[in-house]
Design a protein around this motif. Structure first.
Motif, PDB file in Angstrom:
ATOM      1  N   TYR A 147      72.071   8.665 -32.584  1.00  0.00           N
ATOM      2  CA  TYR A 147      70.654   9.010 -32.652  1.00  0.00           C
ATOM      3  C   TYR A 147      69.793   7.876 -32.121  1.00  0.00           C
ATOM      4  O   TYR A 147      70.013   6.700 -32.440  1.00  0.00           O
ATOM      5  CB  TYR A 147      70.234   9.313 -34.095  1.00  0.00           C
ATOM      6  CG  TYR A 147      68.740   9.440 -34.281  1.00  0.00           C
ATOM      7  CD1 TYR A 147      68.051  10.534 -33.760  1.00  0.00           C
ATOM      8  CD2 TYR A 147      68.004   8.459 -34.951  1.00  0.00           C
ATOM      9  CE1 TYR A 147      66.679  10.642 -33.898  1.00  0.00           C
ATOM     10  CE2 TYR A 147      66.631   8.562 -35.100  1.00  0.00           C
ATOM     11  CZ  TYR A 147      65.977   9.657 -34.573  1.00  0.00           C
ATOM     12  OH  TYR A 147      64.604   9.769 -34.697  1.00  0.00           O
ATOM     13  N   ASP A 150      64.499   9.432 -28.673  1.00  0.00           N
ATOM     14  CA  ASP A 150      64.328  10.391 -27.578  1.00  0.00           C
ATOM     15  C   ASP A 150      65.492  11.370 -27.457  1.00  0.00           C
ATOM     16  O   ASP A 150      65.633  12.064 -26.452  1.00  0.00           O
ATOM     17  CB  ASP A 150      64.139   9.656 -26.250  1.00  0.00           C
ATOM     18  CG  ASP A 150      65.332   8.777 -25.894  1.00  0.00           C
ATOM     19  OD1 ASP A 150      66.212   8.595 -26.763  1.00  0.00           O
ATOM     20  OD2 ASP A 150      65.375   8.264 -24.760  1.00  0.00           O
ATOM     21  N   MET A 151      66.350  11.444 -28.467  1.00  0.00           N
ATOM     22  CA  MET A 151      67.456  12.395 -28.431  1.00  0.00           C
ATOM     23  C   MET A 151      67.630  13.039 -29.797  1.00  0.00           C
ATOM     24  O   MET A 151      67.185  12.507 -30.807  1.00  0.00           O
ATOM     25  CB  MET A 151      68.764  11.715 -28.022  1.00  0.00           C
ATOM     26  CG  MET A 151      69.307  10.727 -29.043  1.00  0.00           C
ATOM     27  SD  MET A 151      70.927  10.037 -28.607  1.00  0.00           S
ATOM     28  CE  MET A 151      72.006  11.346 -29.184  1.00  0.00           C
ATOM     29  N   GLN A 152      68.256  14.217 -29.801  1.00  0.00           N
ATOM     30  CA  GLN A 152      68.520  14.903 -31.056  1.00  0.00           C
ATOM     31  C   GLN A 152      69.697  14.243 -31.777  1.00  0.00           C
ATOM     32  O   GLN A 152      70.664  13.826 -31.152  1.00  0.00           O
ATOM     33  CB  GLN A 152      68.835  16.377 -30.787  1.00  0.00           C
ATOM     34  CG  GLN A 152      69.032  17.211 -32.041  1.00  0.00           C
ATOM     35  CD  GLN A 152      69.263  18.678 -31.720  1.00  0.00           C
ATOM     36  OE1 GLN A 152      69.267  19.071 -30.543  1.00  0.00           O
ATOM     37  NE2 GLN A 152      69.449  19.486 -32.746  1.00  0.00           N
ATOM     38  N   MET A 153      69.600  14.156 -33.087  1.00  0.00           N
ATOM     39  CA  MET A 153      70.679  13.593 -33.892  1.00  0.00           C
ATOM     40  C   MET A 153      71.948  14.421 -33.701  1.00  0.00           C
ATOM     41  O   MET A 153      71.922  15.649 -33.724  1.00  0.00           O
ATOM     42  CB  MET A 153      70.268  13.608 -35.369  1.00  0.00           C
ATOM     43  CG  MET A 153      71.354  13.204 -36.325  1.00  0.00           C
ATOM     44  SD  MET A 153      71.628  11.440 -36.330  1.00  0.00           S
ATOM     45  CE  MET A 153      72.906  11.307 -37.583  1.00  0.00           C
ATOM     46  N   VAL A 154      73.083  13.738 -33.489  1.00  0.00           N
ATOM     47  CA  VAL A 154      74.364  14.418 -33.337  1.00  0.00           C
ATOM     48  C   VAL A 154      75.340  13.863 -34.369  1.00  0.00           C
ATOM     49  O   VAL A 154      75.173  12.753 -34.866  1.00  0.00           O
ATOM     50  CB  VAL A 154      74.947  14.248 -31.917  1.00  0.00           C
ATOM     51  CG1 VAL A 154      74.025  14.864 -30.880  1.00  0.00           C
ATOM     52  CG2 VAL A 154      75.202  12.768 -31.602  1.00  0.00           C
TER      53      VAL A 154
END
Length: 202
Positions: A147, A150-154
């Motif tokens: 995470y 600027d990105m979705q939590m994975v």
């Protein structure tokens, strides 16, 4: 009939024990890192129960207003690897760290004095040492991001290209690409067999 039944039972029991033994051996030998079928690293759900080895703060005002990483970093090491570090002073094959990134929040504290206080979570990263999976990588380490803002939590991540992470570690990290010079928990425990603050050497 009794002999055949006993033989069948014994065979099944031995097979079950062998399967269990192989499974346990895989769990303990591989360390905490687990992967999905795509080869992505699965984020351990209970990493906050690991050993917290250090925290660093890099605020903008100490870096001409533009720190490369303006954040508070807290690093966790899996317990098995910490135990190995205490015994040998080395990071075992299978060692894993998880790093939480938190923004630098308030500078004024009610009663405690001014300082740098934790703000919001802005990142979650990990690194894994695996001589088989990453045989051609520096130190056999691989780096992951779960995470950033600027990105979705994975919950499963691909390892990053080595040049994006390892260069600074190779040039500046004290022990096996790990910045142990900034982790007093690791410095104190290195090859001592015990945890806790050690008396200063004379």
């Amino acid at each position: 009939m009794k002999f055949k039944h006993l033989l069948k039972y014994t065979t099944l029991t031995l097979a079950a024990l062998l399967t269990l033994g192989l499974a346990l051996n895989t769990v303990f030998a591989a360390g905490p890192a687990k992967y999905n079928e795509a080869g992505e690293l699965l984020l351990p759900q209970n990493y906050r129960e690991w050993v917290m080895v250090g925290t660093q703060v890099t605020p903008n005002e100490m870096n001409e207003g533009n720190a490369p990483f303006a954040e508070i970093r807290t690093v966790y090491l899996d317990p098995g690897s910490y135990a190995h570090w205490k015994k040998t002073g080395e990071f075992r094959d299978g060692a894993m760290t998880v790093k939480e990134l938190i923004s630098v929040g308030e500078r004024k504290g009610p009663g405690s004095g001014n300082g740098y206080f934790m703000g919001d979570y802005i990142g979650l990263e990990a690194s894994v040492k695996d001589s088989k999976r990453f045989a051609n990588e520096p130190g056999n380490w691989a780096f992951y991001i779960f995470y950033v803002p600027d990105m979705q939590m994975v919950t499963a991540a691909k390892n990053l290209p080595t040049e994006e992470c390892a260069a600074c570690h190779k040039s500046n990290a004290k022990d096996d690409l790990v910045f142990t010079q900034f982790y007093p928990v690791l410095r104190a425990a290195k090859a001592t067999g015990i945890s806790g603050i050690q008396p200063p050497k004379k």
